[in-house]
Design a protein around this motif. Structure first.
Motif, short mmCIF file in Angstrom:
data_model
loop_
_atom_site.label_atom_id
_atom_site.label_comp_id
_atom_site.label_asym_id
_atom_site.label_seq_id
_atom_site.Cartn_x
_atom_site.Cartn_y
_atom_site.Cartn_z
N GLN A 25 42.39 28.72 42.05
CA GLN A 25 42.79 30.11 41.88
C GLN A 25 43.58 30.29 40.59
O GLN A 25 44.42 29.44 40.26
CB GLN A 25 43.67 30.58 43.05
CG GLN A 25 42.93 31.01 44.28
CD GLN A 25 43.83 31.82 45.20
OE1 GLN A 25 43.96 33.03 45.07
NE2 GLN A 25 44.46 31.13 46.15
N PHE A 26 43.33 31.40 39.91
CA PHE A 26 44.03 31.67 38.65
C PHE A 26 44.43 33.14 38.57
O PHE A 26 43.67 34.02 38.98
CB PHE A 26 43.14 31.33 37.45
CG PHE A 26 42.75 29.88 37.39
CD1 PHE A 26 43.52 28.96 36.70
CD2 PHE A 26 41.60 29.43 38.04
CE1 PHE A 26 43.15 27.62 36.66
CE2 PHE A 26 41.24 28.10 38.01
CZ PHE A 26 42.01 27.19 37.32
N ILE A 27 45.61 33.36 38.03
CA ILE A 27 46.03 34.70 37.62
C ILE A 27 45.79 34.76 36.12
O ILE A 27 46.29 33.91 35.37
CB ILE A 27 47.52 34.93 37.94
CG1 ILE A 27 47.77 34.85 39.45
CG2 ILE A 27 47.98 36.30 37.41
CD1 ILE A 27 49.24 34.69 39.82
N VAL A 28 44.99 35.72 35.69
CA VAL A 28 44.52 35.74 34.30
C VAL A 28 45.24 36.83 33.50
O VAL A 28 45.19 38.01 33.85
CB VAL A 28 43.00 35.97 34.24
CG1 VAL A 28 42.50 35.91 32.80
CG2 VAL A 28 42.27 34.94 35.11
N GLY A 29 45.86 36.41 32.41
CA GLY A 29 46.58 37.33 31.54
C GLY A 29 45.86 37.55 30.22
O GLY A 29 46.38 37.23 29.15
N LYS B 38 35.50 29.21 41.94
CA LYS B 38 36.93 29.51 41.75
C LYS B 38 37.17 31.02 41.80
O LYS B 38 36.24 31.81 41.62
CB LYS B 38 37.41 28.93 40.41
CG LYS B 38 37.30 27.41 40.35
CD LYS B 38 37.70 26.85 39.00
CE LYS B 38 37.51 25.33 38.97
NZ LYS B 38 37.85 24.74 37.65
N THR B 39 38.42 31.39 42.05
CA THR B 39 38.78 32.80 42.18
C THR B 39 39.73 33.20 41.04
O THR B 39 40.70 32.47 40.75
CB THR B 39 39.47 33.07 43.54
OG1 THR B 39 38.61 32.61 44.59
CG2 THR B 39 39.73 34.56 43.73
N PHE B 40 39.45 34.34 40.44
CA PHE B 40 40.24 34.81 39.30
C PHE B 40 40.82 36.19 39.59
O PHE B 40 40.09 37.13 39.90
CB PHE B 40 39.38 34.84 38.04
CG PHE B 40 38.78 33.50 37.70
CD1 PHE B 40 39.52 32.56 37.01
CD2 PHE B 40 37.49 33.17 38.11
CE1 PHE B 40 38.98 31.31 36.73
CE2 PHE B 40 36.95 31.93 37.83
CZ PHE B 40 37.70 30.99 37.13
N HIS B 41 42.15 36.28 39.51
CA HIS B 41 42.85 37.54 39.75
C HIS B 41 43.44 38.00 38.41
O HIS B 41 44.26 37.28 37.82
CB HIS B 41 43.98 37.35 40.76
CG HIS B 41 43.60 36.60 41.99
ND1 HIS B 41 42.89 37.16 43.02
CD2 HIS B 41 43.84 35.31 42.35
CE1 HIS B 41 42.71 36.26 43.97
NE2 HIS B 41 43.26 35.13 43.58
N LEU C 167 34.22 33.46 33.03
CA LEU C 167 34.96 32.66 34.00
C LEU C 167 34.14 32.43 35.26
O LEU C 167 34.09 31.31 35.80
CB LEU C 167 36.29 33.35 34.35
CG LEU C 167 37.39 33.31 33.29
CD1 LEU C 167 38.49 34.31 33.62
CD2 LEU C 167 37.97 31.91 33.15
N ARG C 168 33.48 33.48 35.74
CA ARG C 168 32.67 33.37 36.96
C ARG C 168 31.41 32.56 36.72
O ARG C 168 30.96 31.82 37.61
CB ARG C 168 32.32 34.77 37.49
CG ARG C 168 33.54 35.54 38.01
CD ARG C 168 33.13 36.85 38.65
NE ARG C 168 32.58 37.81 37.71
CZ ARG C 168 33.29 38.69 37.03
NH1 ARG C 168 34.62 38.75 37.18
NH2 ARG C 168 32.71 39.54 36.20
N ASP D 173 49.40 30.03 45.17
CA ASP D 173 48.67 28.81 44.81
C ASP D 173 47.95 28.93 43.47
O ASP D 173 47.32 27.97 43.01
CB ASP D 173 47.66 28.46 45.90
CG ASP D 173 48.32 28.12 47.22
OD1 ASP D 173 49.44 27.58 47.19
OD2 ASP D 173 47.72 28.40 48.28
N ALA D 174 48.04 30.11 42.85
CA ALA D 174 47.30 30.35 41.60
C ALA D 174 48.12 29.96 40.38
O ALA D 174 49.34 30.14 40.35
CB ALA D 174 46.89 31.81 41.52
#
Length: 312
Positions: A238-242, A258-261, A251-252, A201-202
């Motif tokens: 939700q985000f996958i961060v590159g 929100k959740t950041f991976h 971001l936080r 879902d990210a």
């Protein structure tokens, strides 16, 4: 034991922060911190930003002292734009491998081979390279900078990955230097595929300093500031961060719901992370290490930075 250690560290940080407040007032100092710095540095900074925003702030500040929490070339840019200010950094060992990948001799030779080309240099470069440059840019304004030039041929230094991304957005011929950011270049297709499988879902947001094949996978591609703004405004949770993991702090702050991976555990710049709160306080106490740029180099480099700041 671990709890006691954490309590001691928290108490020490409280004392350091109090000392920092006193020193800032005594020195008439401003603390600028890049988004890739440790959380403890970003927390006490007067201004957080990417290379472009920090360059602007350095040029505008009324403070007598600029404490630049970033890597060495950033401190140099601040000194070039504010020559009458004292610019110090917490640790002079905070270098940039990508900036070291381009040298003056090689750039001059390339300019001789392409006499009609304009040199566009990513701000992540040394003062000496900026002095050989027509105009600087950042990842935030690179396309605008290139489009602003009255030239069909562009010599681009030093980041080949960002250069490849920019090339997709211009008709100009680009001669691209073979440098790259060690940290961003670590991210692979395999990493992204695995993270997407884990977090379906990210959305994947990615910095153009990453490899071209990784950038192509992005749901959103942009500079550090652009990524922050996108995640802040997005309805997604939700985000996958590159990009470098120091951005997690902002971001936080912007989106606590929100959740950041981060796309891989290796998205950590060791040079950015050499700075810490203790070194920051010591730098203001001793007013060292101080950034020095030879006036002849600074005068030439300043033109390329000022031209960048004029591009709208």
């Amino acid at each position: 034991m671990e709890v006691q250690a954490l309590e001691r560290k928290a108490e020490m940080n409280r004392e350091l922060k109090e000392r920092l407040k006193v020193l800032k007032k005594e020195r008439n100092a401003i603390i600028l911190a890049h988004y890739y710095q440790r959380d403890e540095i970003q927390e006490v900074a007067d201004f957080r930003g990417d290379s472009f925003l920090l360059a602007q702030k350095a040029a505008e500040t009324d403070a007598e002292v600029i404490v630049f929490c970033g890597v060495h070339f950033m401190g140099e840019s601040a000194k070039i734009l504010a020559p009458n200010k004292k610019v110090i950094i917490p640790d002079e060992r905070a270098g940039c491998p990508m900036a070291d990948m381009v040298n003056v001799e090689g750039l001059r030779k390339l300019k001789e081979q392409h006499p009609n080309a304009k040199v566009v240099t990513y701000i992540n470069s040394s003062a000496e390279i900026k002095a050989e440059t027509d105009i600087c840019c950042t990842s935030a304004n690179a396309v605008k900078v290139i489009q602003s030039l009255d030239a069909e041929e562009i010599i681009w230094v030093p980041d080949k990955n960002l250069g490849h991304y920019v090339q997709q957005h211009t008709d100009k011929k680009m001669i691209i230097w073979e440098g790259y950011c060690n940290t961003h270049d670590m991210l692979t297709i395999k990493d992204v595929v695995e993270m997407r499988a884990k977090y379906p879902d990210a959305e994947f947001v990615v910095h153009p300093e990453c490899r071209p094949e990784v950038v192509e996978m992005g749901d959103f591609v942009g500079s550090t500031t652009a990524i922050l703004e996108y995640c802040k405004k997005s309805d997604r949770k939700q985000f996958i961060v590159g990009t470098e993991d120091g951005t997690g702090y902002q971001l936080r702050v912007d989106s606590p719901d929100k959740t950041f991976h981060f796309a891989t555990k290796f998205l950590v710049c060791p040079n950015m992370k050499v700075n810490n709160l203790k070194k920051l306080v010591k730098a203001l106490e001793t007013m060292k290490p101080e950034i020095y740029v030879p006036p002849a180099v600074a005068d030439r480099a300043r033109l390329s930075l000022e031209r960048m700041l004029q591009v709208k």
